[in-house]
Design a protein around this motif. Structure first.
Motif, PDB file in Angstrom:
ATOM      1  N   ASN A  19     -12.112  -7.587 -27.886  1.00 37.26           N
ATOM      2  CA  ASN A  19     -11.473  -8.848 -27.161  1.00 37.26           C
ATOM      3  C   ASN A  19     -10.685  -8.834 -26.058  1.00 37.26           C
ATOM      4  N   VAL A  20     -10.428  -7.330 -25.663  1.00 42.92           N
ATOM      5  CA  VAL A  20      -9.575  -6.999 -24.562  1.00 42.92           C
ATOM      6  C   VAL A  20     -10.801  -6.490 -23.432  1.00 42.92           C
ATOM      7  N   PRO A  39     -13.248  -7.505 -21.894  1.00 43.68           N
ATOM      8  CA  PRO A  39     -13.489  -8.155 -20.680  1.00 43.68           C
ATOM      9  C   PRO A  39     -12.386  -8.208 -19.424  1.00 43.68           C
ATOM     10  N   LYS A  40     -11.446  -7.790 -19.885  1.00 41.53           N
ATOM     11  CA  LYS A  40     -10.039  -7.716 -18.999  1.00 41.53           C
ATOM     12  C   LYS A  40      -9.835  -6.292 -18.498  1.00 41.53           C
ATOM     13  N   ARG A  41     -10.715  -5.062 -19.109  1.00 43.77           N
ATOM     14  CA  ARG A  41     -10.510  -4.016 -18.894  1.00 43.77           C
ATOM     15  C   ARG A  41     -10.902  -3.850 -17.228  1.00 43.77           C
ATOM     16  N   ILE A  80      -9.209  -5.264 -14.876  1.00 44.63           N
ATOM     17  CA  ILE A  80      -8.331  -6.113 -14.233  1.00 44.63           C
ATOM     18  C   ILE A  80      -6.849  -5.959 -14.248  1.00 44.63           C
ATOM     19  N   TYR A  81      -6.456  -5.802 -12.953  1.00 53.39           N
ATOM     20  CA  TYR A  81      -4.964  -5.448 -12.906  1.00 53.39           C
ATOM     21  C   TYR A  81      -3.985  -6.618 -12.249  1.00 53.39           C
ATOM     22  N   GLN A  85      -5.556 -11.872 -26.513  1.00 52.82           N
ATOM     23  CA  GLN A  85      -6.076 -11.605 -25.304  1.00 52.82           C
ATOM     24  C   GLN A  85      -5.673 -12.414 -24.375  1.00 52.82           C
ATOM     25  N   LYS A  86      -5.028 -13.616 -24.298  1.00 52.69           N
ATOM     26  CA  LYS A  86      -4.536 -14.554 -23.603  1.00 52.69           C
ATOM     27  C   LYS A  86      -3.170 -14.112 -23.061  1.00 52.69           C
TER      28      LYS A  86
END
Length: 112
Positions: free
Chosen positions: A54-55, A57-59, A61-62, A109-110
């Motif tokens: 679930n996380v 997709p955010k890998r 992104i900083y 995740q949010k």
């Protein structure tokens, strides 16, 4: 390290580790547990896999540097710990009516 940051790769790493260790100490190589075969030996294994998925997709992104202070004050905990703490909070505030863990993971995740 893989278990903490990329748990889905642990079985692959264990296989490589066993193969290499077999050359030096076959008994020690046999004692290494693969989470696919023995998930009961890996605490929160399924949670870790769900959190990773679930996380993902955010890998990469900083947050902008000016937001550092917001993130620096957050507790120093692993994603699994954050999920478990969030899940406890969710059960107190908003109990999940259908018992589905996916709902809590998407909320985590949010927050992350």
């Amino acid at each position: 390290m893989s278990r903490s940051y990329l748990p889905s790769k642990v079985p692959e790493i264990v296989t490589l580790w066993k193969k290499d260790l077999q050359k030096v100490n076959p008994k020690a190589a046999e004692s290494l547990a693969d989470p696919n075969e023995y998930p009961n030996l890996f605490e929160d294994w399924q949670i870790a896999l769900n959190v990773e998925a679930n996380v993902a997709p955010k890998r990469g992104i900083y947050a902008p540097a000016e937001e550092y202070i917001i993130h620096a004050e957050r507790p120093n905990e692993t994603l699994v710990e954050a999920f478990k703490n969030m899940r406890i909070h969710q059960e107190e505030v908003l109990p999940d009516e259908n018992g589905d863990d996916t709902h809590e993971v998407s909320l985590l995740q949010k927050e992350l």
